[in-house]
Scaffold this motif. Structure first.
Motif, PDB file in Angstrom:
ATOM      1  N   TYR A  86       0.888  -1.229   0.097  1.00 51.05           N
ATOM      2  CA  TYR A  86       0.131   0.069  -0.013  1.00 51.05           C
ATOM      3  C   TYR A  86       0.923   1.369  -0.043  1.00 51.05           C
ATOM      4  O   TYR A  86       1.962   1.231   0.547  1.00 51.05           O
ATOM      5  N   VAL A  87       0.377   2.265  -0.354  1.00 58.39           N
ATOM      6  CA  VAL A  87       0.816   3.813   0.023  1.00 58.39           C
ATOM      7  C   VAL A  87      -0.491   4.589   0.715  1.00 58.39           C
ATOM      8  O   VAL A  87      -1.637   4.187   0.266  1.00 58.39           O
ATOM      9  N   MET A  88       0.165   5.280   1.538  1.00 61.25           N
ATOM     10  CA  MET A  88      -0.836   6.031   2.509  1.00 61.25           C
ATOM     11  C   MET A  88      -0.955   7.247   2.195  1.00 61.25           C
ATOM     12  O   MET A  88       0.149   8.036   2.129  1.00 61.25           O
ATOM     13  N   GLU A  89      -2.116   7.991   1.838  1.00 56.50           N
ATOM     14  CA  GLU A  89      -2.234   9.316   1.156  1.00 56.50           C
ATOM     15  C   GLU A  89      -3.441   9.675   2.243  1.00 56.50           C
ATOM     16  O   GLU A  89      -4.613   8.930   1.962  1.00 56.50           O
ATOM     17  N   ASP A  90      -3.206  10.817   2.691  1.00 55.76           N
ATOM     18  CA  ASP A  90      -4.308  11.432   3.522  1.00 55.76           C
ATOM     19  C   ASP A  90      -5.109  10.625   4.639  1.00 55.76           C
ATOM     20  O   ASP A  90      -6.073  10.392   4.568  1.00 55.76           O
ATOM     21  N   SER A  91      -4.141   9.601   5.284  1.00 57.44           N
ATOM     22  CA  SER A  91      -4.606   8.684   6.043  1.00 57.44           C
ATOM     23  C   SER A  91      -5.289   7.703   5.480  1.00 57.44           C
ATOM     24  O   SER A  91      -6.094   7.238   6.244  1.00 57.44           O
ATOM     25  N   GLN A  92      -5.517   7.516   4.248  1.00 58.48           N
ATOM     26  CA  GLN A  92      -5.977   6.383   3.489  1.00 58.48           C
ATOM     27  C   GLN A  92      -5.090   5.365   2.842  1.00 58.48           C
ATOM     28  O   GLN A  92      -3.950   5.965   2.285  1.00 58.48           O
ATOM     29  N   LEU A  93      -5.338   4.264   2.892  1.00 60.18           N
ATOM     30  CA  LEU A  93      -4.510   3.309   2.243  1.00 60.18           C
ATOM     31  C   LEU A  93      -4.929   2.922   0.522  1.00 60.18           C
ATOM     32  O   LEU A  93      -6.024   2.799   0.374  1.00 60.18           O
ATOM     33  N   TYR A 152       3.535   0.121  -7.680  1.00 61.48           N
ATOM     34  CA  TYR A 152       4.875   0.066  -8.078  1.00 61.48           C
ATOM     35  C   TYR A 152       5.466  -1.331  -8.276  1.00 61.48           C
ATOM     36  O   TYR A 152       6.305  -1.737  -9.052  1.00 61.48           O
ATOM     37  N   HIS A 153       4.920  -2.399  -7.605  1.00 69.95           N
ATOM     38  CA  HIS A 153       5.241  -3.762  -7.534  1.00 69.95           C
ATOM     39  C   HIS A 153       4.492  -4.457  -8.376  1.00 69.95           C
ATOM     40  O   HIS A 153       4.686  -5.766  -8.662  1.00 69.95           O
ATOM     41  N   ASN A 164      -1.190  -5.518  -6.361  1.00 70.43           N
ATOM     42  CA  ASN A 164      -0.484  -5.366  -5.226  1.00 70.43           C
ATOM     43  C   ASN A 164      -0.427  -6.323  -4.076  1.00 70.43           C
ATOM     44  O   ASN A 164       0.168  -6.303  -3.204  1.00 70.43           O
ATOM     45  N   VAL A 165      -1.156  -7.575  -4.407  1.00 71.34           N
ATOM     46  CA  VAL A 165      -0.895  -8.580  -3.431  1.00 71.34           C
ATOM     47  C   VAL A 165      -0.046  -9.586  -4.122  1.00 71.34           C
ATOM     48  O   VAL A 165      -0.458 -10.135  -5.444  1.00 71.34           O
ATOM     49  N   GLN A 166       0.805 -10.061  -3.631  1.00 67.71           N
ATOM     50  CA  GLN A 166       1.872 -10.952  -4.166  1.00 67.71           C
ATOM     51  C   GLN A 166       2.275 -12.170  -3.140  1.00 67.71           C
ATOM     52  O   GLN A 166       2.078 -12.024  -1.992  1.00 67.71           O
ATOM     53  N   GLY A 167       2.971 -13.072  -3.545  1.00 68.08           N
ATOM     54  CA  GLY A 167       3.539 -14.049  -2.650  1.00 68.08           C
ATOM     55  C   GLY A 167       4.816 -13.586  -2.195  1.00 68.08           C
ATOM     56  O   GLY A 167       5.230 -12.546  -2.452  1.00 68.08           O
ATOM     57  N   HIS A 168       5.388 -14.484  -1.266  1.00 65.92           N
ATOM     58  CA  HIS A 168       6.609 -14.018  -0.629  1.00 65.92           C
ATOM     59  C   HIS A 168       7.796 -13.966  -1.417  1.00 65.92           C
ATOM     60  O   HIS A 168       8.495 -12.876  -1.352  1.00 65.92           O
ATOM     61  N   PHE A 169       7.626 -14.652  -2.499  1.00 64.80           N
ATOM     62  CA  PHE A 169       8.532 -14.467  -3.499  1.00 64.80           C
ATOM     63  C   PHE A 169       8.189 -15.191  -4.705  1.00 64.80           C
ATOM     64  O   PHE A 169       6.954 -15.763  -4.873  1.00 64.80           O
TER      65      PHE A 169
END
Length: 464
Positions: A194-201, A206-207, A211-216
């Motif tokens: 996540y990126v936090m902007e204005d207290s929101q996620l 970028y990844h 934005n949900v990935q495995g450990h590797f």
């Protein structure tokens, strides 16, 4: 109020479980964590000699303005750094050794537990002593190599499964990168960025698109991949054992230096001074070397005296308290003479042993957790409980006495004798050298077969 819900409905709503989304939970935990960052980092701040004495406001004059002419020393001491370095150096200054009945297993483990690991462990335990806990993340890089990444405690928000704080349910990493607030939420199967902007996620793409990935790249560890290296069971910094004593010493040293500087000046006692105020008096004295007084007036002076003896006694007393409450070894003591015996040294190191043993016990658990990741990745045919983890305390010893004990201990194993000999720094390497020398010596000695052949030849050569 006429439109208000009945009491029983409001009571039921209050007792009903309040559900929150994953993002709401993360934000709540991050906001709570931010309130504790100063407490987490105070030990690191003192380790870097940014003591609270530096925050003391400058002196002010009678008008409430900062007096730049007034001595205003802020002397800091590095007692905390010395005590932390002493404990960490004592515990892991000599590398922690891993042993197993299968030499092949040891060689495989040495791919990770090498000289670089020895240095990293010192850094981790130093940080843990300053903050109470430091975190280590095992990961697989893009080339498929096993790597270790140190996560500072101020970035770490663990979510435990129980009050014992032994097993992680999830882990939040919160940090700033290029003026962005980055958030990672790790579970036993994946990580959400996540990126936090204005207290929101919001999702951090970028990844990648997801934005949900495995450990590797090709899977996960099957557990949350973060290992806590705890300083003690309470997970508290060493600084809290003696911070007030250090602050008192710093302030007394600073005040004493201010008094020394002021002792070069005189205190003036005025009688019948005809000027307007004290500033005018000092200006006249400074520039004209003269002042106006009435017929009965005059000026007397008093020299400032610095209480050197009482200050010295006070600082010695506080230093003694610091060594005791900080559970340190005071090498300035003269109680044990120039060449203390083994018994005397045990007393000397008694307090440090108590503190170091807490660190050792927690570090032993952390290394075992790390071993699980290493064994899993390298597919080592071994069980964690069969790998012996040995801490080689870096204790000063009476070498002559220790050597004599070793020479007289004929019933102990070679490994025990080598490990405890004062000249040996790397027991495993020393054992290998001994074995190599023994093989070389055996090769130089005549074998039994050679002796039998020589005897047979002698019989054949006898005259009939």
């Amino acid at each position: 109020m006429p439109n208000e819900k009945p009491y029983h409905e409001r009571a039921v709503e209050a007792l009903a479980p309040q559900y929150e989304t994953q993002e709401e939970m993360i934000i709540r935990l991050i906001e709570a964590h931010k309130q504790n960052i100063d407490d987490i980092t105070v030990g690191q701040r003192y380790y870097n000699q940014r003591n609270d004495v530096l925050k003391i406001a400058p002196k002010k004059d009678a008008d409430g303005q900062v007096d730049n002419e007034k001595p205003n020393w802020h002397i800091t001491t590095n007692f905390h750094q010395n005590l932390v370095d002493q404990k960490v150096g004592y515990t892991v200054g000599n590398p922690v050794t891993l042993s197993h009945k299968d030499d092949k297993v040891v060689q495989q483990l040495q791919q990770v537990f090498n000289n670089r690991w020895d240095s990293k462990l010192v850094d981790i335990l130093t940080a843990a002593s300053n903050k109470g806990v430091e975190w280590l993340q095992p990961y697989i890089d893009e080339q498929g190599e096993f790597k270790l990444f140190r996560v500072p405690a101020e970035q770490a928000i663990p979510i435990w499964t129980d009050k014992e704080r032994e097993e992680l349910q999830a882990f939040i990493r919160y940090y700033k990168l290029n003026d962005e607030e980055k958030v990672e939420y790790w579970t036993n199967t994946d990580v959400t960025y996540y990126v936090m902007e204005d207290s929101q996620l919001i999702p951090d793409y970028y990844h990648g698109e997801n934005n949900v990935q495995g450990h590797f790249s090709n899977g996960n560890w099957g557990k949350v991949p973060f290992i806590p290296f705890k300083n003690n069971p309470e997970e508290t910094s060493d600084i809290h054992m003696y911070k007030t004593i250090i602050d008192a010493i710093d302030k007394r040293l600073s005040d004493t230096q201010n008094m020394f500087d002021e002792s070069a000046e005189l205190i003036y006692i005025l009688q019948g001074y005809e000027g307007e105020d004290l500033k005018e008096f000092m200006n006249n004295l400074k520039y004209y070397k003269a002042i106006n007084v009435d017929s009965e007036g005059g000026v007397d002076t008093i020299q400032v005296e610095v209480p050197v003896t009482s200050t010295k006694e006070y600082l010695e007393m506080m230093r003694s308290y610091l060594m005791e409450f900080g559970q340190a070894v005071d090498f300035q003591t003269d109680k044990f003479g120039s060449s203390p015996s083994g018994i005397a040294l045990k007393f000397l190191y008694g307090n440090l042993d108590l503190k170091a043993n807490k660190l050792r016990n927690k570090t032993h658990v952390a290394i075992q957790e790390l071993l699980e990741f290493v064994i899993q990745h390298f597919k080592i045919n071994a069980d964690v409980k069969d790998v012996e983890v040995v801490f080689n305390y870096n204790r000063m010893m009476n070498e002559l006495e220790q050597s004599q004990i070793g020479a007289q201990s004929q019933y102990l194993s070679k490994e025990t004798l080598v490990t405890n000999h004062p000249w040996v720094k790397d027991p495993q390497a020393e054992i290998e050298r001994i074995d190599a020398e023994q093989l070389e010596l055996n090769a130089q000695l005549p074998s039994i077969e050679d002796g039998v052949e020589d005897a047979n030849q002698s019989e054949d050569n006898k005259p009939e």
